[in-house]
Write an enzyme that holds these catalytic residues in place. Structure first.
Site, mmCIF file in Angstrom:
data_model
loop_
_atom_site.group_PDB
_atom_site.id
_atom_site.type_symbol
_atom_site.label_atom_id
_atom_site.label_comp_id
_atom_site.label_asym_id
_atom_site.label_seq_id
_atom_site.Cartn_x
_atom_site.Cartn_y
_atom_site.Cartn_z
ATOM 1 N N ASP A 110 0.850 -1.185 0.000
ATOM 2 C CA ASP A 110 0.000 0.000 0.000
ATOM 3 C C ASP A 110 0.889 1.239 0.000
ATOM 4 O OD1 ASP A 110 -2.943 1.032 0.613
ATOM 5 O OD2 ASP A 110 -1.554 2.206 1.849
ATOM 6 N N ASN A 118 -2.720 12.953 -3.459
ATOM 7 C CA ASN A 118 -3.845 13.367 -4.293
ATOM 8 C C ASN A 118 -4.384 14.728 -3.860
ATOM 9 O OD1 ASN A 118 -4.074 11.294 -6.188
ATOM 10 N ND2 ASN A 118 -5.352 10.025 -4.861
ATOM 11 N N ASP A 127 -2.032 9.572 -10.091
ATOM 12 C CA ASP A 127 -2.028 8.506 -11.102
ATOM 13 C C ASP A 127 -0.617 8.253 -11.624
ATOM 14 O OD1 ASP A 127 -4.735 8.229 -10.822
ATOM 15 O OD2 ASP A 127 -5.259 9.306 -12.661
ATOM 16 N N GLU A 153 -4.629 2.260 -4.267
ATOM 17 C CA GLU A 153 -3.177 2.359 -4.189
ATOM 18 C C GLU A 153 -2.544 1.076 -3.654
ATOM 19 O OE1 GLU A 153 -4.758 4.324 -0.350
ATOM 20 O OE2 GLU A 153 -5.380 4.024 -2.436
#
Length: 252
Positions: A110, A118, A127, A153
């Site tokens: 993770d 973000n 991304d 993620e």
């Protein structure tokens, strides 16, 4: 008075020979017509068969492309969760006669503080970070192993028939692969990104159970401060066996 006799020859079309020739000609014409009709139908049948075969191949290729798209993460190009669920069971079955010195390794990863990336830099940067991490992880994938974007993620790596004792070195390499250098994305400063890992070892049993074990170990890594790996065992989360790069393994 004199009597003179004579014979009037029949016209050509009145002769038996002509009649026979006409009959033969009609038979030949009928035969030629039947042969041409048969040849035409045969050619049409071959053309239709070729067309059906071509369309069948096109349909099979289209289905293959759709199946590939359905099993591929469009962002990172990695396999997705659906592909992993399809491919892991037969791979486990084919390696069922593995040597006693090997074990299957499940690694659930993770990205640390991904929401902050973000929120701070935008989803396009997020991304791009995922794409770069996927590329770095792919470099450490052995032939025949599975690497998939598990969701959001999260990434899942399954190493089949890994020699026992090599899981710690592999986990260290995966951590280093991500954090060894900042990730550069247009429109954002260099980002020092890390991941947390949860590991589970198995030689038998349902693969979904081992993924859940890796998930429990991943939560322990998060609780331990992130950027480290934790090996699942029955006493989690009280005594996780974990390592941060540069530190010795802590045995449970």
């Amino acid at each position: 008075s004199a009597i003179q006799s004579f014979v009037i020859a029949p016209a050509l079309h009145e002769t038996r020979r002509f009649t026979a020739l006409m009959v033969l000609a009609c038979v030949a014409l009928l035969g030629l017509s039947l042969w041409l009709g048969h040849a035409w139908h045969r050619r049409k049948r071959h053309q239709l068969e070729a067309l059906v075969q071509h369309r069948t191949q096109d349909l099979a290729q289209a289905n293959d492309r759709l199946d590939t798209l359905a099993r591929t993460d469009p962002l990172t190009g990695l396999n997705n969760r659906r592909h992993a669920a399809r491919e892991i069971p037969p791979r486990l079955a084919s390696s069922g006669q593995q040597q006693p010195a090997t074990v299957h390794l499940y690694v659930l990863m993770d990205v640390d503080h991904f929401k902050t990336i973000n929120d701070t830099h935008g989803h396009d940067v997020g991304d791009a970070v995922l794409v770069e991490i996927a590329g770095r992880l792919r470099q450490h994938l052995r032939h025949g192993d599975c690497l998939a974007r598990w969701g959001g993620e999260e990434f899942l790596m399954v190493c089949f028939a890994l020699p026992r004792g090599e899981h710690s070195a592999l986990a260290d390499r995966l951590l280093a692969a991500v954090n060894h250098a900042p990730i550069t994305v247009a429109g954002a400063p260099p980002l020092q990104v890390t991941v947390s890992l949860g590991l589970a070892l198995s030689s038998a049993g349902a693969w979904t159970d081992h993924v859940r074990q890796a998930d429990s170990a991943l939560y322990a890594s998060k609780a331990a401060g992130r950027n480290c790996w934790t090996l699942y065992h029955a006493r989690l989360p009280a005594h996780p066996a974990r390592r941060t790069p540069g530190q010795p393994l802590q045995s449970p």
